[in-house]
Design a protein around this motif. Structure first.
Motif, PDB file in Angstrom:
ATOM      1  N   LEU A   4       0.840  -1.186   0.000  1.00 56.85           N
ATOM      2  CA  LEU A   4       0.000   0.000   0.000  1.00 56.85           C
ATOM      3  C   LEU A   4       0.879   1.240   0.000  1.00 56.85           C
ATOM      4  N   THR A  74      -4.892  -0.060 -13.659  1.00 54.80           N
ATOM      5  CA  THR A  74      -4.427  -1.293 -13.038  1.00 54.80           C
ATOM      6  C   THR A  74      -3.935  -2.254 -14.108  1.00 54.80           C
ATOM      7  N   HIS A 100      -1.276   0.514  -5.167  1.00 54.31           N
ATOM      8  CA  HIS A 100      -1.372  -0.869  -4.693  1.00 54.31           C
ATOM      9  C   HIS A 100      -0.490  -1.764  -5.551  1.00 54.31           C
ATOM     10  N   GLY A 116      -5.624  -4.073  -7.320  1.00 57.04           N
ATOM     11  CA  GLY A 116      -6.103  -2.849  -6.711  1.00 57.04           C
ATOM     12  C   GLY A 116      -5.508  -1.634  -7.417  1.00 57.04           C
ATOM     13  N   PRO A 117      -6.099  -0.480  -7.162  1.00 52.36           N
ATOM     14  CA  PRO A 117      -7.218  -0.195  -6.265  1.00 52.36           C
ATOM     15  C   PRO A 117      -8.546  -0.731  -6.794  1.00 52.36           C
ATOM     16  N   THR A 134      -7.699   0.041  -1.278  1.00 50.88           N
ATOM     17  CA  THR A 134      -6.586  -0.889  -1.407  1.00 50.88           C
ATOM     18  C   THR A 134      -6.455  -1.672  -0.109  1.00 50.88           C
TER      19      THR A 134
END
Length: 267
Positions: A4, A74, A100, A116-117, A134
């Motif tokens: 994170l 992502t 993430h 993630g997110p 996340t």
């Protein structure tokens, strides 16, 4: 494990490029917690109170979707491959960024990589457009984020976290109706460090050593860096009197699995 990281910018900060450099380095460092999936959500600062269909591209490798109020990128790759230089102008002005990294996971039914997110719609009265979140740990992240959507009272949020977070977990999420605030929670055994630099930008990262590396390789200098205690929920946002990030609320909850000690870390 999952990594994170993120930042809540201070409106008065005078070096936005340094903050952006720090964020990209944090994402690269977070690859040590997983190189199979990665993602980043860049918020525009505009509040959203109703769900909106995203626009963008989605395929087996990842997605680049513009939701009402944020852009989420992502992919099934390391952060250094998911990140693209053309995102830098948006990163330089985004008031809030959530990142993430993680290991591979099975695809969801719609073919979107489980990276993630996560964008989770609200459920029930008052949940609004939902949130972007996340997670780290062995938790059912989407279910937990659905429970947290619309929770804006610290005590109610902590109660939900205590009931819904068995085992190892850490979370960072943003209510899309309040994109000037970030919610952070540490349950058991998943580290989560919060730091503030000398220009009052607020950062979070799974590992405190990442912040030390950022300080060595960028112009960012941290004034404080503290690992959250297990069983801590923290809400930070932009507010009075100076518009800089402040802790707006906090509460404790009881983790169901205990770690092996707490410590504070200084960058």
């Amino acid at each position: 494990m999952y990594g994170l990281f993120g930042v809540l910018r201070s409106p008065g900060a005078g070096d936005p490029g340094a903050v952006s450099d720090a964020l990209v380095i944090l994402g690269t460092l977070a690859e040590e917690r997983g190189r199979d999936t990665a993602g980043i959500a860049l918020f525009t600062g505009r509040a959203v109170t109703s769900a909106a269909a995203p626009a963008g591209t989605r395929d087996a490798r990842g997605c680049d979707l513009s939701y009402d109020g944020c852009r989420v990128v992502t992919g099934r790759a390391a952060f250094s491959r998911v990140w693209r230089p053309e995102l830098l102008p948006l990163l330089d002005v985004a008031p809030l960024v959530v990142g993430h990294t993680g290991r591979a996971a099975p695809e969801s039914p719609d073919g979107r990589p489980d990276a993630g997110p996560l964008v989770v719609p609200g459920a029930g009265a008052g949940a609004g457009a939902g949130l972007v979140g996340t997670h780290d740990g062995d938790v059912a992240a989407e279910r937990i984020f659905r429970l947290l959507a619309g929770r804006r009272d610290a005590a109610a949020t902590a109660e939900t976290l205590g009931a819904a977070l068995p085992g190892r977990a850490a979370l960072a999420w943003v209510d899309r109706a309040r994109p000037d605030r970030v919610h952070l929670a540490r349950a058991a055994r998943s580290p989560l460090t919060v730091a503030v630099d000398t220009e009052q930008n607020l950062y979070w990262a799974s590992e405190p050593c990442w912040l030390r590396t950022v300080q060595r390789h960028t112009r960012v200098r941290f004034a404080t860096a503290v690992m959250l205690r297990e069983g801590t929920y923290l809400r930070a946002g932009l507010g009075a009197p100076d518009g800089r990030p402040h802790v707006l609320g906090s509460a404790g909850f009881t983790p169901t699995a205990r770690g092996t000690g707490e410590f504070a870390a200084t960058a």
